[in-house]
Design a protein around this motif. Structure first.
Motif, PDB file in Angstrom:
ATOM      1  N   MET A 113     102.591 -10.667  33.543  1.00 39.48           N
ATOM      2  CA  MET A 113     102.854  -9.344  32.966  1.00 39.48           C
ATOM      3  C   MET A 113     103.408  -8.362  33.994  1.00 39.48           C
ATOM      4  O   MET A 113     104.161  -7.438  33.637  1.00 39.48           O
ATOM      5  CB  MET A 113     101.574  -8.791  32.344  1.00 39.48           C
ATOM      6  CG  MET A 113     101.193  -9.420  31.010  1.00 39.48           C
ATOM      7  SD  MET A 113     102.405  -9.082  29.691  1.00 39.48           S
ATOM      8  CE  MET A 113     102.269  -7.296  29.517  1.00 39.48           C
ATOM      9  N   THR A 114     103.048  -8.523  35.244  1.00 37.54           N
ATOM     10  CA  THR A 114     103.504  -7.575  36.269  1.00 37.54           C
ATOM     11  C   THR A 114     104.721  -8.074  37.044  1.00 37.54           C
ATOM     12  O   THR A 114     105.354  -7.304  37.760  1.00 37.54           O
ATOM     13  CB  THR A 114     102.363  -7.281  37.267  1.00 37.54           C
ATOM     14  OG1 THR A 114     101.877  -8.514  37.809  1.00 37.54           O
ATOM     15  CG2 THR A 114     101.212  -6.552  36.578  1.00 37.54           C
ATOM     16  N   ASN A 115     105.065  -9.352  36.885  1.00 41.09           N
ATOM     17  CA  ASN A 115     106.192  -9.940  37.593  1.00 41.09           C
ATOM     18  C   ASN A 115     107.497  -9.524  36.916  1.00 41.09           C
ATOM     19  O   ASN A 115     107.723  -9.804  35.735  1.00 41.09           O
ATOM     20  CB  ASN A 115     106.055 -11.472  37.587  1.00 41.09           C
ATOM     21  CG  ASN A 115     107.078 -12.154  38.478  1.00 41.09           C
ATOM     22  OD1 ASN A 115     108.181 -11.647  38.683  1.00 41.09           O
ATOM     23  ND2 ASN A 115     106.717 -13.314  39.007  1.00 41.09           N
ATOM     24  N   THR A 116     108.368  -8.863  37.672  1.00 47.60           N
ATOM     25  CA  THR A 116     109.605  -8.345  37.084  1.00 47.60           C
ATOM     26  C   THR A 116     110.597  -9.452  36.732  1.00 47.60           C
ATOM     27  O   THR A 116     111.593  -9.203  36.056  1.00 47.60           O
ATOM     28  CB  THR A 116     110.287  -7.357  38.049  1.00 47.60           C
ATOM     29  OG1 THR A 116     110.495  -7.993  39.311  1.00 47.60           O
ATOM     30  CG2 THR A 116     109.415  -6.122  38.244  1.00 47.60           C
ATOM     31  N   GLU A 117     110.347 -10.681  37.210  1.00 44.48           N
ATOM     32  CA  GLU A 117     111.224 -11.789  36.826  1.00 44.48           C
ATOM     33  C   GLU A 117     110.980 -12.218  35.382  1.00 44.48           C
ATOM     34  O   GLU A 117     111.809 -12.915  34.799  1.00 44.48           O
ATOM     35  CB  GLU A 117     110.994 -12.982  37.761  1.00 44.48           C
ATOM     36  CG  GLU A 117     111.467 -12.743  39.190  1.00 44.48           C
ATOM     37  CD  GLU A 117     111.294 -13.983  40.056  1.00 44.48           C
ATOM     38  OE1 GLU A 117     110.912 -15.047  39.503  1.00 44.48           O
ATOM     39  OE2 GLU A 117     111.544 -13.894  41.271  1.00 44.48           O
ATOM     40  N   TRP A 118     109.853 -11.826  34.832  1.00 43.31           N
ATOM     41  CA  TRP A 118     109.525 -12.169  33.456  1.00 43.31           C
ATOM     42  C   TRP A 118     109.974 -11.062  32.507  1.00 43.31           C
ATOM     43  O   TRP A 118     109.825  -9.872  32.816  1.00 43.31           O
ATOM     44  CB  TRP A 118     108.018 -12.385  33.298  1.00 43.31           C
ATOM     45  CG  TRP A 118     107.552 -13.737  33.749  1.00 43.31           C
ATOM     46  CD1 TRP A 118     107.409 -14.169  35.027  1.00 43.31           C
ATOM     47  CD2 TRP A 118     107.171 -14.832  32.905  1.00 43.31           C
ATOM     48  NE1 TRP A 118     106.971 -15.483  35.051  1.00 43.31           N
ATOM     49  CE2 TRP A 118     106.813 -15.909  33.754  1.00 43.31           C
ATOM     50  CE3 TRP A 118     107.101 -15.005  31.515  1.00 43.31           C
ATOM     51  CZ2 TRP A 118     106.387 -17.137  33.264  1.00 43.31           C
ATOM     52  CZ3 TRP A 118     106.675 -16.221  31.031  1.00 43.31           C
ATOM     53  CH2 TRP A 118     106.328 -17.278  31.889  1.00 43.31           C
ATOM     54  N   THR A 119     110.513 -11.460  31.363  1.00 38.96           N
ATOM     55  CA  THR A 119     110.847 -10.509  30.307  1.00 38.96           C
ATOM     56  C   THR A 119     109.648 -10.367  29.392  1.00 38.96           C
ATOM     57  O   THR A 119     109.111 -11.357  28.898  1.00 38.96           O
ATOM     58  CB  THR A 119     112.065 -11.000  29.498  1.00 38.96           C
ATOM     59  OG1 THR A 119     113.193 -11.101  30.373  1.00 38.96           O
ATOM     60  CG2 THR A 119     112.388 -10.037  28.367  1.00 38.96           C
ATOM     61  N   LYS A 120     109.225  -9.129  29.194  1.00 33.42           N
ATOM     62  CA  LYS A 120     108.139  -8.821  28.259  1.00 33.42           C
ATOM     63  C   LYS A 120     108.743  -8.032  27.108  1.00 33.42           C
ATOM     64  O   LYS A 120     109.156  -6.886  27.297  1.00 33.42           O
ATOM     65  CB  LYS A 120     107.028  -8.017  28.942  1.00 33.42           C
ATOM     66  CG  LYS A 120     106.083  -8.848  29.808  1.00 33.42           C
ATOM     67  CD  LYS A 120     106.659  -9.207  31.164  1.00 33.42           C
ATOM     68  CE  LYS A 120     106.826  -7.997  32.039  1.00 33.42           C
ATOM     69  NZ  LYS A 120     107.231  -8.320  33.440  1.00 33.42           N
ATOM     70  N   ALA A 121     108.840  -8.669  25.945  1.00 36.22           N
ATOM     71  CA  ALA A 121     109.620  -8.103  24.852  1.00 36.22           C
ATOM     72  C   ALA A 121     108.783  -7.863  23.603  1.00 36.22           C
ATOM     73  O   ALA A 121     107.839  -8.604  23.305  1.00 36.22           O
ATOM     74  CB  ALA A 121     110.786  -9.037  24.504  1.00 36.22           C
ATOM     75  N   ILE A 122     109.148  -6.819  22.882  1.00 38.23           N
ATOM     76  CA  ILE A 122     108.532  -6.524  21.593  1.00 38.23           C
ATOM     77  C   ILE A 122     109.578  -5.864  20.706  1.00 38.23           C
ATOM     78  O   ILE A 122     110.459  -5.142  21.197  1.00 38.23           O
ATOM     79  CB  ILE A 122     107.296  -5.588  21.758  1.00 38.23           C
ATOM     80  CG1 ILE A 122     106.539  -5.470  20.438  1.00 38.23           C
ATOM     81  CG2 ILE A 122     107.706  -4.222  22.297  1.00 38.23           C
ATOM     82  CD1 ILE A 122     105.185  -4.766  20.582  1.00 38.23           C
ATOM     83  N   PHE A 123     109.522  -6.165  19.415  1.00 44.08           N
ATOM     84  CA  PHE A 123     110.352  -5.468  18.438  1.00 44.08           C
ATOM     85  C   PHE A 123     109.463  -4.538  17.634  1.00 44.08           C
ATOM     86  O   PHE A 123     108.351  -4.912  17.239  1.00 44.08           O
ATOM     87  CB  PHE A 123     111.074  -6.463  17.518  1.00 44.08           C
ATOM     88  CG  PHE A 123     112.366  -6.971  18.085  1.00 44.08           C
ATOM     89  CD1 PHE A 123     113.585  -6.474  17.650  1.00 44.08           C
ATOM     90  CD2 PHE A 123     112.361  -7.924  19.088  1.00 44.08           C
ATOM     91  CE1 PHE A 123     114.779  -6.932  18.189  1.00 44.08           C
ATOM     92  CE2 PHE A 123     113.545  -8.391  19.643  1.00 44.08           C
ATOM     93  CZ  PHE A 123     114.761  -7.895  19.194  1.00 44.08           C
TER      94      PHE A 123
END
Length: 262
Positions: free
Chosen positions: A63-73
């Motif tokens: 959740m804190t790693n900027t390499e990961w995309t955290k997405a919501i619609f």
């Protein structure tokens, strides 16, 4: 939903194409049953990974790693709550009576009142959304994720612009195996306006959610005007103020009535 190959954590929200997105991620896993599976939301059979499948420390690192995309619609409360009402209370009335009305009575509500009036939008808003406010189909979207994690959500898409936002999201995530984007892999072809029709979907040259988006835009406002009154519009604005005022969502204004609120 977590996909490690594409480094994405996708937060589903009920009444915002959640079934279509679930099928998309099942298909992205190369699961041959992505279309035929009738129990796509059943974690025991859909083959998807979820944040809760990871240890607390691993989940927090993702959740804190900027390499990961955290997405919501997300979706504006006014069409979203009406959609939930029409789907759950009207089209699936019997199931609503058996489940939601009983839950309402356990919270102190009048069961007979619910059985008799749940198909009335005004009654549904003032009794069901308040008494059963944690129901996933009409709860506040801002409550979907703990407050401390919202600053880490780095992609917010909108139901009102679903196909374009979905395309932008899927073009931005890439496989750590093939290097291809999720859009190029399965997003830009092989989708119809009914993802449950396997043959039509697989043979279609349609883009993911494109037909659905066009169908949705033309009817949303007209449908709202059939059910909302100035008073009910004001009720939703007050009851869902957190979603409307959070800095993390940038909704286009939906104003059905002006200078008539009472």
């Amino acid at each position: 939903i977590v996909n490690e190959e594409y480094k994405i954590i996708f937060f589903q929200v009920a009444k915002i194409a959640s079934s279509e997105w679930t099928r998309f991620f099942i298909r992205l896993n190369k699961d041959p049953n992505w279309c035929t599976n009738e129990r796509i939301h059943d974690r025991e059979v859909n083959g998807l990974k979820y944040l809760t499948d990871f240890t607390k420390s691993d989940a927090e690192e993702m959740m804190t790693n900027t390499e990961w995309t955290k997405a919501i619609f997300v979706r504006h409360p006014k069409p979203r709550i009406l959609s939930a009402f029409l789907d759950k209370a009207v089209e699936r009335s019997h199931h609503f009576e058996e489940t939601t009305c009983k839950a309402y009575s356990k919270k102190g509500g009048d069961l007979d009142d619910c059985l008799e009036n749940h198909k009335e939008f005004s009654w549904f808003l003032k009794h069901i959304t308040t008494t059963l406010s944690e129901n996933m189909h009409w709860r506040l979207i801002s409550s979907r994720i703990d407050e401390k994690w919202w600053p880490h959500i780095n992609f917010v898409g909108y139901m009102e612009n679903m196909s374009d936002d979905a395309k932008s999201l899927l073009q931005s995530i890439h496989s750590n195996v093939s290097g291809k984007s999720a859009w190029d892999e399965i997003g830009k072809f092989g989708w119809s306006d009914n993802e449950r029709s396997c043959d039509n979907t697989v043979q279609s040259d349609g883009e993911f959610l494109a037909q659905r988006d066009a169908r949705h835009k033309t009817s949303a406002r007209d449908k709202m005007l059939m059910y909302y009154t100035p008073g009910l519009e004001n009720f939703v604005e007050r009851h869902y103020a957190e979603d409307l005022n959070t800095p993390y969502f940038q909704f286009d204004e939906v104003q059905l009535f002006r200078d008539q609120k009472h």
